[in-house]
Design a protein around this motif. Sequence first.
Motif, PDB file in Angstrom:
ATOM      1  N   ILE A 213       0.906  -1.344  -0.031  1.00 57.22           N
ATOM      2  CA  ILE A 213       0.140   0.061  -0.046  1.00 57.22           C
ATOM      3  C   ILE A 213       0.811   1.154   0.199  1.00 57.22           C
ATOM      4  O   ILE A 213       0.918   2.102  -0.729  1.00 57.22           O
ATOM      5  CB  ILE A 213      -0.965   0.057   1.152  1.00 57.22           C
TER       6      ILE A 213
ATOM      7  N   ALA B 262       1.312   4.199  -3.003  1.00 52.58           N
ATOM      8  CA  ALA B 262       0.793   5.542  -2.722  1.00 52.58           C
ATOM      9  C   ALA B 262       2.241   6.515  -3.027  1.00 52.58           C
ATOM     10  O   ALA B 262       2.118   7.449  -3.809  1.00 52.58           O
ATOM     11  CB  ALA B 262       0.329   5.793  -1.375  1.00 52.58           C
TER      12      ALA B 262
ATOM     13  N   ALA C 144       2.642   6.915  -6.955  1.00 50.52           N
ATOM     14  CA  ALA C 144       1.891   7.840  -7.527  1.00 50.52           C
ATOM     15  C   ALA C 144       2.278   9.218  -7.205  1.00 50.52           C
ATOM     16  O   ALA C 144       2.388  10.198  -7.898  1.00 50.52           O
ATOM     17  CB  ALA C 144       0.494   7.503  -6.923  1.00 50.52           C
TER      18      ALA C 144
ATOM     19  N   SER D 250      -1.545  13.649   7.956  1.00 54.54           N
ATOM     20  CA  SER D 250      -2.092  12.494   8.566  1.00 54.54           C
ATOM     21  C   SER D 250      -1.114  11.775   9.429  1.00 54.54           C
ATOM     22  O   SER D 250      -1.444  11.447  10.356  1.00 54.54           O
ATOM     23  CB  SER D 250      -2.803  11.655   7.476  1.00 54.54           C
TER      24      SER D 250
ATOM     25  N   ILE E  90      -5.381   9.131  18.590  1.00 50.39           N
ATOM     26  CA  ILE E  90      -6.862   9.024  17.947  1.00 50.39           C
ATOM     27  C   ILE E  90      -7.300   7.404  18.073  1.00 50.39           C
ATOM     28  O   ILE E  90      -8.358   7.068  17.901  1.00 50.39           O
ATOM     29  CB  ILE E  90      -7.041   9.566  16.441  1.00 50.39           C
TER      30      ILE E  90
ATOM     31  N   LEU F 117     -11.427   5.854  17.908  1.00 48.32           N
ATOM     32  CA  LEU F 117     -11.185   4.844  16.602  1.00 48.32           C
ATOM     33  C   LEU F 117     -11.791   3.668  17.131  1.00 48.32           C
ATOM     34  O   LEU F 117     -12.526   2.796  16.364  1.00 48.32           O
ATOM     35  CB  LEU F 117      -9.909   4.606  15.932  1.00 48.32           C
TER      36      LEU F 117
ATOM     37  N   TRP G   2     -18.671  -0.896  14.273  1.00 46.74           N
ATOM     38  CA  TRP G   2     -18.783  -1.722  12.989  1.00 46.74           C
ATOM     39  C   TRP G   2     -18.560  -3.235  13.276  1.00 46.74           C
ATOM     40  O   TRP G   2     -18.376  -4.037  12.401  1.00 46.74           O
ATOM     41  CB  TRP G   2     -17.389  -1.192  12.274  1.00 46.74           C
TER      42      TRP G   2
ATOM     43  N   ILE H 266       5.238   5.784   3.483  1.00 42.26           N
ATOM     44  CA  ILE H 266       4.978   6.425   2.343  1.00 42.26           C
ATOM     45  C   ILE H 266       6.012   7.636   1.833  1.00 42.26           C
ATOM     46  O   ILE H 266       6.664   7.784   0.845  1.00 42.26           O
ATOM     47  CB  ILE H 266       3.607   7.111   2.181  1.00 42.26           C
TER      48      ILE H 266
ATOM     49  N   LEU I 238      -3.402   5.270  -5.384  1.00 44.12           N
ATOM     50  CA  LEU I 238      -3.412   6.136  -4.005  1.00 44.12           C
ATOM     51  C   LEU I 238      -4.821   5.582  -3.329  1.00 44.12           C
ATOM     52  O   LEU I 238      -5.008   5.717  -2.072  1.00 44.12           O
ATOM     53  CB  LEU I 238      -3.548   7.630  -4.241  1.00 44.12           C
TER      54      LEU I 238
ATOM     55  N   PRO J 173      -5.892   2.726  -1.610  1.00 42.75           N
ATOM     56  CA  PRO J 173      -5.929   1.830  -0.548  1.00 42.75           C
ATOM     57  C   PRO J 173      -5.314   2.891   0.492  1.00 42.75           C
ATOM     58  O   PRO J 173      -5.799   2.915   1.774  1.00 42.75           O
ATOM     59  CB  PRO J 173      -4.882   0.960  -0.806  1.00 42.75           C
ATOM     60  N   ALA J 174      -4.119   3.680   0.316  1.00 44.84           N
ATOM     61  CA  ALA J 174      -3.757   4.737   1.398  1.00 44.84           C
ATOM     62  C   ALA J 174      -4.562   5.657   1.730  1.00 44.84           C
ATOM     63  O   ALA J 174      -4.689   6.007   2.957  1.00 44.84           O
ATOM     64  CB  ALA J 174      -2.418   5.178   0.938  1.00 44.84           C
ATOM     65  N   LEU J 175      -5.450   6.251   0.587  1.00 41.98           N
ATOM     66  CA  LEU J 175      -6.235   7.487   1.071  1.00 41.98           C
ATOM     67  C   LEU J 175      -7.489   6.881   1.943  1.00 41.98           C
ATOM     68  O   LEU J 175      -7.760   7.438   2.768  1.00 41.98           O
ATOM     69  CB  LEU J 175      -6.769   8.169  -0.225  1.00 41.98           C
TER      70      LEU J 175
ATOM     71  N   LEU K 296      -7.154   4.419   3.941  1.00 43.53           N
ATOM     72  CA  LEU K 296      -6.701   4.199   5.245  1.00 43.53           C
ATOM     73  C   LEU K 296      -6.783   5.463   6.168  1.00 43.53           C
ATOM     74  O   LEU K 296      -7.038   5.418   7.198  1.00 43.53           O
ATOM     75  CB  LEU K 296      -5.425   3.531   5.124  1.00 43.53           C
ATOM     76  N   ILE K 297      -6.128   6.315   5.363  1.00 49.27           N
ATOM     77  CA  ILE K 297      -6.242   7.890   6.100  1.00 49.27           C
ATOM     78  C   ILE K 297      -7.340   8.090   6.710  1.00 49.27           C
ATOM     79  O   ILE K 297      -7.789   8.552   7.711  1.00 49.27           O
ATOM     80  CB  ILE K 297      -5.356   8.705   5.255  1.00 49.27           C
TER      81      ILE K 297
ATOM     82  N   VAL L 103     -10.174   6.510   7.234  1.00 50.61           N
ATOM     83  CA  VAL L 103     -10.759   5.543   8.191  1.00 50.61           C
ATOM     84  C   VAL L 103      -9.909   5.592   9.438  1.00 50.61           C
ATOM     85  O   VAL L 103     -10.312   5.823  10.507  1.00 50.61           O
ATOM     86  CB  VAL L 103     -10.756   4.044   7.837  1.00 50.61           C
ATOM     87  N   LEU L 104      -8.567   5.808   9.477  1.00 48.68           N
ATOM     88  CA  LEU L 104      -7.924   5.801  10.697  1.00 48.68           C
ATOM     89  C   LEU L 104      -7.600   7.105  11.353  1.00 48.68           C
ATOM     90  O   LEU L 104      -7.303   7.132  12.160  1.00 48.68           O
ATOM     91  CB  LEU L 104      -6.578   4.999  10.282  1.00 48.68           C
ATOM     92  N   ARG L 105      -7.732   8.122  10.649  1.00 47.34           N
ATOM     93  CA  ARG L 105      -7.172   9.464  10.889  1.00 47.34           C
ATOM     94  C   ARG L 105      -8.347  10.315  10.976  1.00 47.34           C
ATOM     95  O   ARG L 105      -8.471  11.432  11.966  1.00 47.34           O
ATOM     96  CB  ARG L 105      -6.078  10.046  10.384  1.00 47.34           C
TER      97      ARG L 105
ATOM     98  N   ILE M 111     -11.767   9.828  10.343  1.00 48.49           N
ATOM     99  CA  ILE M 111     -13.109   9.386  11.306  1.00 48.49           C
ATOM    100  C   ILE M 111     -12.953   9.444  12.807  1.00 48.49           C
ATOM    101  O   ILE M 111     -13.946   9.895  13.381  1.00 48.49           O
ATOM    102  CB  ILE M 111     -13.544   7.961  10.749  1.00 48.49           C
TER     103      ILE M 111
END
Lengths: 297, 315
Positions: A110, A114, A117, A136, A144, A148, A155, A175, B39, B41-43, B45-46, B48-50, B52
């Motif tokens: 992953i 990223a 790109a 981020s 967090i 979370l 969920w 990344i 991008l 998958p990474a976005l 995750l960001i 969901v994990l940061r 939300i």
Amino acid sequence: MNRTPLPHPGAPAAHALTAPKRRRTGRVVLTVLAVVVALAFLVPVLWLIASTFRSSTETFANSSSMNWHMLWPAHWTLENLRSAVDNGFLRNLANSVIVAAVTVVLGIAISAMAAFALAVVDFPGRRIVFGLVVLSFLVPFEAIAIPLAHTFSDWGLTNNFPALVLPGLGNGLAIFTLRQFFLGIPPELAEAARVDGAGWPRIFLRIYLPLTRPALIGTGLVLFLFQWQAYLWPILVTTSDDKDVAPVAIAKTFAAFSSDYGRVFAETAVLAVIPAVILLGLQRYFVASVASTGSKN
Amino acid sequence: MTLTTHHPAGDGAKPPPLPRGTLQRRRLLGNLSAAAIFLTPALALIVVLRLIPVVQAVNDATHTSLPGSTLPPRYVGFDNFTALFSSHAFWSSVQQTLIFNVLVNPLQIVLALALAVLLTQNLPATGIWRTLIFLPAAVPMTGSAVVWGIALRPDGPVNAALASVGIHQQPFLTGQGQVLGSIILIASWIGVGYWMIFLIAGLNDIPTVYYEAAAIDGAGPLRRFWSVTLPLLRRPLLFVLVADTVSNFVLFAPMQILTDGGPQGKSNFLMYDIFHNSFELSDPHTAAAELLVLLVLMIVIVAVQFRLLRSAEES
């Protein structure tokens, strides 16, 4: 033994006769300092290993007065290790290994995609997306983790491996590091491949990944250490003992057996040996990959 | 770096020549869709994990509910914050967190820098010394916390070592005046070697010609450190400063395992207090408000660090 005058602390060349001697004395002093500091960092590890192989009574009997048995057991025993195994520590260790392994494989994929790109593919808004990714990761995951965890339990994502693996995958540092490495590859390579009709996935897999293997290994180490260390998140999303990762199991053992620490030492030693061995083998990749972290684009 | 400056030429034979605008647009679309795929998958995750969790925290912080109640939480605006700000325990937690960070971050960075400089001096077997100092970073934090917790017991080896030089028993983790220092010791044993590696990597990147030039100008070791090493190490140093501060602000395991925030709240740092409020006192709403305070505090401090180092770079 005539070394080229490298920039080391020492006198300027004016006093041609005394300078080398003074420089050698300086080197000896610095070496002694390095050894002393390194040993200071090592002593707790030695004490941990020694305490793993002796009974708890001996651990404290010997520490009431200073002697060399603090770091070298008088009577070696495997009792602590056996106690850890008998109480299911291997199950917890396996959980940690699985979580870490899956995280490393998926996380590298992953992050590398990223980073590719963001470094190679030219598209409008690239800078903004990159800024978002960097921002981020300035918010640390631990900060967090608690809200979370509420979301995850809403969920129904608790007490399973996906819940444990997910947070390890989104790693901004990985990344960022990989992007730096990808930027270092001459764009002409990608351009030439495109002229030959290769698509972006092919360029990624055939050119960029093979050329950045050290960085990928370094990234894998970062992801591995994150999961191997994880404690707060696992205690938030797991409630059953058989799903506990090893660090959680150690904390529970420590809380439950406040008079008999042998098992705690044994579990900690086992948990520490694995990353230590991996790092000894791969340390240079780690250094190489963090080297780009602070450098400019 | 950018591909736009290259024109898609060089393949005279095969494809029928398209108008340049079409080719460029097609290429742009191709790049956009490729970027989106790479991008996603990474976005995701960001988000969901940061993202939300921050939204969830804002939501939690502005609502209230009774513990165990089945009624939906009620919107209360800033009430949780005003309650928090009038709580003595909260301010004491803020104070302890700030004191801890003001002490621990400079200490760790100065030590890491000193060790990095020492271990880039071409000493014999440097690799071994580096590895030994880095080793604690490989021991999982829980393990380090537990082992130090046992070592710092009244009848533990640290007190034994002190006794051998005539110092009587110290309380360490249970002493109001010593708990902060003990946590700093544990955190630094873990952290210094880790940050040292980043600084070693940064030092290795400094071209030796700068040192040679400085040596020719007659600059001594201290002068070279101030005028060559520090300025050229600014970027790795900034990274380490920010990353170290961030990680010390969210330090959690040693307090949860060893001190429970005590004695007398002296190690009740914000991160632990948030956990404590959320799970032991079952008050997620106060915890969420406190978490947002922690986040704002961290962002302000990191921004100040960036600003300070940038202005130093300009001068």
